[in-house]
Motif scaffolding. Structure first.
Motif, PDB file in Angstrom:
ATOM      1  N   THR A  29     -76.112  -2.957  40.947  1.00 46.08           N
ATOM      2  CA  THR A  29     -74.895  -3.096  41.470  1.00 46.08           C
ATOM      3  C   THR A  29     -75.053  -2.026  42.853  1.00 46.08           C
ATOM      4  O   THR A  29     -74.215  -2.389  43.872  1.00 46.08           O
ATOM      5  CB  THR A  29     -73.832  -2.715  40.504  1.00 46.08           C
ATOM      6  N   GLN A  53     -69.361  -7.833  40.175  1.00 47.89           N
ATOM      7  CA  GLN A  53     -69.553  -8.064  38.424  1.00 47.89           C
ATOM      8  C   GLN A  53     -68.479  -7.798  37.957  1.00 47.89           C
ATOM      9  O   GLN A  53     -68.188  -8.856  36.988  1.00 47.89           O
ATOM     10  CB  GLN A  53     -70.495  -6.589  38.211  1.00 47.89           C
ATOM     11  N   ASP A 101     -73.346 -10.671  42.189  1.00 50.61           N
ATOM     12  CA  ASP A 101     -73.569  -9.641  41.055  1.00 50.61           C
ATOM     13  C   ASP A 101     -73.022 -10.311  39.655  1.00 50.61           C
ATOM     14  O   ASP A 101     -71.898 -10.386  39.384  1.00 50.61           O
ATOM     15  CB  ASP A 101     -72.789  -8.351  41.250  1.00 50.61           C
ATOM     16  N   GLU A 102     -74.241 -10.632  38.952  1.00 50.56           N
ATOM     17  CA  GLU A 102     -73.866 -11.199  37.670  1.00 50.56           C
ATOM     18  C   GLU A 102     -72.987 -12.367  37.541  1.00 50.56           C
ATOM     19  O   GLU A 102     -71.609 -12.219  37.081  1.00 50.56           O
ATOM     20  CB  GLU A 102     -73.206 -10.282  36.645  1.00 50.56           C
TER      21      GLU A 102
HETATM   22 MG    MG Z   1     -74.048  -3.967  37.892  1.00 54.55          MG
END
Ligand code: MG
Ligand code: ATP
Lengths: 254, 621
Positions: A43, A85, A169-170
């Motif tokens: 991140t 995220q 991010d994810e």
């Molecule tokens: Mg992360």
């Protein structure tokens, strides 16, 4: 064609070296997965790329332009979309309006005091949502969506201004396994069609190995492996890191 | 030389008294996150109760000090009681509702004090044994001041010991840093909060009681001290007792030397320092960013959808009635409706920045007042006709909004609100102290409408047209891209910046835009009353606006209209009906906060939704 070139990127928080000397390239239409255990610095790396954080050293070239020092909003205008995220959407707006905000901003119409925002670029927004299979949700409030759906909204918002680089991010966190595969398939198709370079992080190794063109592996801020999925899978150091973290590598993880 | 030494010591005396009150406020905020407007009332109660106790105890030293201590203890108990009865129920409510409830307490205490002690200033006894003065470098300083000066650091030391050497103090510090953590530790929060309120109120009461030998007890003490104490707490860093001490010394000295060096702008100076400190160190000198920042609004904001047809028709009907009123009703009703129309616009402008903008203002009166003074000054100095002069109102206020807003949008939450208060106080001070231009306390008189608009009915229509247009325009903008951009910045600054929105710039624009309409309301108000006074810029005016918006409901666009109409009507009727209108109003406010933590329009909207399922989380306007 190289869209993103990262060289020796570094960032530390106090004593923690969150990102250390990370370098990699990313080409148009390619999906690059950044993997690594929790706290590896993924991140942070994203935050450095989109201008949310300033690196201690290193450079980021996007389509030949240096990004370091620019604010997130400036980097976005250059054609970099991003998902978070922990989803960040406008809770007081509908799904469609969330996408419209990105479109309004892109067309620089946010200062308008008179027209009804809900009517501007509405068709474009709905078309984009339809592409992501979300047209049914278009009129729902973001505050009531399931987490997986919010992730899709994030993707729609990030795609709205036709970026050349997408940072995710994810993107599939909080989704059911079948949903994850489906969303990444969709992302991969859109990326190839439009020639978007995609950098994504992901804890689900099935998703990673199924869709990434290349993989980079981060551990404690350092890049420990890079290459096509097959090579990374066999890398002893990578296996070590993942076994050390207690996750089963190659099967379900995270 | 000696003069400066004496002045310096006088500054320290003021500092000690400020610190007593501010440390309590800071402590309460640190642990409970409540911005306690009633803290000034505790201070006032301390002074009054001490007056009664000491008077009864006779002239001895023992009687005096027992009286002072007794007063502080009683105030401590009152504070704890208020916490138990009222505040405990609203810890989960949005910050501003808590503020509103404590302002209700302010009103109640004012009238209780009026009833118990009357409206005359009460001169307190001098402290026995400390009636003389000491010679310092051939200047003279009252002995009592020396005692106060010593008291400041002594109290700081005691508090330090309390916080660092007792289990209770450790809990207080832990709670100040991270409330969730303490909850997780399984500590009895209720007891902790009540005891903190007791100590905080005790300190305020002590401050008031100790002030008695220096100043007469009066009914204005509460709001007078609260502005200064807010400054001290904010400059020091909310929740930091040591910061409060530092800031108290800074502000005390500023008062002492400001009077000498810049007699005309002492008040401005204090708030200017606060503004500068907040811009340089947004969380105060020794403050830290909150571990779990909380939205000032009412949690998750609902989706705003266009007004349903029924509501639009209702609006039209109300407007039709308003147009017809002068045909049937007398001049009194017309005058009252004129005032309500103006207040509705004022409230709507505050709502614009608070609701969609997410910026709570404790100082919205600044723009109302600047608009009012704008009209008056343009009329007086340029002998300008009414309409051009009226146009100056929104322009002047908008300009003030641009200047003050630039500073304010750099902060958020309570800090932003406090800074708006500081700027409002600066404006108030200017109006109050710059007598040559503003007429000071006497205000500016003879600000009458032009000949054609002198008739009350004509002026009513003028106000109705302008205010309706203003409110509709504000609504329109909320639905326009700019309003959406404001909401985007409020909902998620992170996402907004990530899609190219310059959140600070948008907020700045929203701030100035809201100020502009508040200015128009103020300008109309000046013409309506035919005069302007510093009270137009006072805290109570800002609180009025907050009340109207919060009572109506921040999340609904119609809220401020309902709130303004309600409050203006209520106040008017109460003032006519009883001399003790404050206590009634205060209780009404407290009751409303307890009954409708979403505001009245918010409540109606929630009921509406309950009856029409399918419109999940959508709030009709
Ligand atoms: Mg992360
Ligand atoms: N703002 C910050 N301040 C201090 N330390 C930070 C900050 N952000 C991240 N870190 C630290 O930097 C390291 C990397 O964190 P980062 O969030 O980038 O990891 P990640 O790979 O994204 O982890 P995850 O898979 O859990 O999301 C961690 O040790 C984290 O504690």
């Amino acid at each position: 064609m190289t869209v993103l070139a990262v060289r020796n990127l570094a960032k530390s928080f106090g004593g923690v070296q969150a990102v250390a000397e990370v370098s990699f390239d990313l080409s148009a239409g390619q999906l690059l997965a950044m993997i690594g255990p929790n706290g590896a610095g993924k991140t942070t790396c994203f935050n450095l790329l989109n201008g949310q954080l300033q690196p201690d050293s290193g450079s980021v070239q996007f389509a030949g332009r240096a990004l370091v020092g620019l604010k997130p909003r400036r980097i976005w205008r250059l054609g970099v979309g991003r998902t978070f995220q922990i989803t960040a959407t406008f809770a007081s707006m509908t799904v469609r309006e969330n996408v419209q905000m990105a479109l309004l901003s892109h067309h620089r119409r946010l200062a308008a005091l008179w027209p009804r925002a809900a009517a501007l670029h509405a068709a474009d927004a709905v078309a984009l949502l339809a592409e992501l299979g979300m047209e049914d949700q278009a009129e729902r409030a973001c505050s009531v969506l399931a987490y997986g759906d919010l992730k899709r909204v994030e993707l729609a918002v990030a795609l709205a201004h036709g970026p050349r680089l997408l940072l995710m991010d994810e993107p599939t966190a909080g989704m059911a396994p079948a949903e994850r595969i489906q969303l990444m398939e969709l992302t991969a198709r859109i990326a190839r069609e439009r020639g978007i370079a995609v950098l994504f992080t992901e804890h689900d190794m099935d998703v990673v190995f199924a869709h990434a063109d290349r993989i980079i592996v981060l551990n404690r801020g350092r890049l420990i492996a890079e290459g096509p999925p097959a090579a990374v899978r066999e890398d002893p150091q990578v296996r070590e890191v993942y076994l050390g973290s207690g996750a089963t590598f190659g099967a379900r993880a995270g | 030389m000696s003069f400066y030494v004496i002045q310096f010591l006088n500054g320290l005396t003021t500092a000690a008294s400020l610190f007593l009150v501010a440390s309590g406020l800071s402590l309460i905020f640190g642990v409970t996150r409540i911005v306690n407007f009633a803290h000034g009332s505790f201070y006032m109660l301390g002074a009054y109760i001490a007056w009664s106790l000491v008077g009864r105890a006779g002239g001895g030293a023992l009687g005096f000090w027992a009286g002072v201590l007794g007063a502080a203890l009683i105030v401590g108990v009152v504070g704890a009681a208020i916490e138990i009865v009222l505040l405990r129920r609203i810890y989960q409510a949005p910050e501003l509702f808590q503020l509103l409830a404590t302002f209700g307490v302010v009103l109640v205490v004012q009238d209780v004090a009026l009833w118990l002690w009357g409206s005359e200033d009460l001169l307190g006894p001098r402290a026995p044994g400390l009636k003389g003065a000491v010679e310092i470098l051939d200047g003279r300083l009252p002995e009592y001041n020396l005692l106060m000066i010593a008291l400041g650091p002594a109290l700081l030391g005691l508090l330090w010991l309390l916080f660092h050497r007792t289990r209770w103090g450790t809990l207080v510090r832990a709670a100040t840093e991270d409330r969730e953590m303490v909850a997780a530790l399984g500590v009895d929060q209720r007891l902790l909060f009540t005891s903190v309120f007791f100590l905080g109120s005790f300190l305020a009461g002590l401050g008031g009681a100790l002030q008695l030998p220096r100043d007469a007890a009066n009914l204005h003490m509460d709001l007078n001290i609260i502005a200064d104490v807010f400054v001290v707490v904010v400059v020091g860093g909310m929740g930091s007792v040591a910061g409060a001490f530092l800031a108290a010394v800074l502000i005390g000295e500023l008062h002492a030397f400001g009077i000498v060096l810049f007699p005309k702008i002492t008040l401005v100076l204090v708030f200017l320092v606060m503004a500068v400190v907040l811009v340089v160190r947004p969380y105060g000198l020794l403050g830290t960013p909150p571990a779990h920042p909380r939205a000032t609004g009412a949690g998750i904001e609902p989706v705003i959808r266009p007004a349903p047809r029924a509501l639009a028709l209702l609006g039209l009907a109300v407007l039709a009635i308003l147009v017809a009123v002068p045909l049937v009703a007398g001049p009194y009703a017309v005058a009252m409706l004129t005032e309500i129309a103006i207040l509705v616009l004022f409230a709507a402008s505050l709502h614009f920045m608070m609701g969609p903008g997410g910026m709570a203002s404790f100082g919205h009166a600044a723009y109302f007042g600047v608009g009012a003074y704008g009209v008056a000054l343009v009329m007086k100095s340029f002998a300008a006709p009414m309409l051009p002069a009226l146009a100056a109102a929104p322009l002047a206020a908008g300009l003030a909004g641009i200047v003050f807003g630039w500073f304010c949008v750099r902060l958020s939450g309570v800090y932003l609100a406090m800074l708006t208060l500081a700027f409002a106080q600066i404006c108030w001070s200017v109006a109050f102290q710059w007598v040559a231009v503003t007429g000071g306390d006497n205000g500016l008189l003879g600000v009458w409408p032009a000949e054609w608009a002198k008739d009350r009915t004509v002026f009513y229509y003028l106000a109705l047209i302008l205010c309706t247009a203003g409110v509709l325009l504000l609504r329109r903008v909320i639905y326009a891209p700019f309003g959406y951009a404001l909401r985007a910045g409020r909902d998620s600054p992170l996402r907004a910046e990530a899609i190219g929105i310059n959140v600070m710039a948008v907020q700045w624009g929203g701030f100035a835009f809201a100020a502009l309409f508040a200015g128009l309301a103020g300008g109309l108000f000046a013409l309506f009353k035919g005069s302007v006074f510093p009270t137009y810029l006072a805290i109570s005016k800002s609180v009025d606006a907050l009340l109207m918006v919060l009572l109506g409901g921040v999340q609904t666009i119609s809220g401020p209209i309902i709130g303004a109409a309600l409050l203006a009507g209520l106040e008017e009727q109460l003032i006519r009906a009883t001399a003790y209108w404050r206590v009634v109003l205060g209780l009404v406010i407290i009751g409303l906060v307890l009954a409708f933590p979403q505001g009245i329009a918010g409540f109606i909207a929630a009921q509406w939704e309950r009856r029409s399922p399918g419109r999940e989380a959508a709030r009709v306007t």
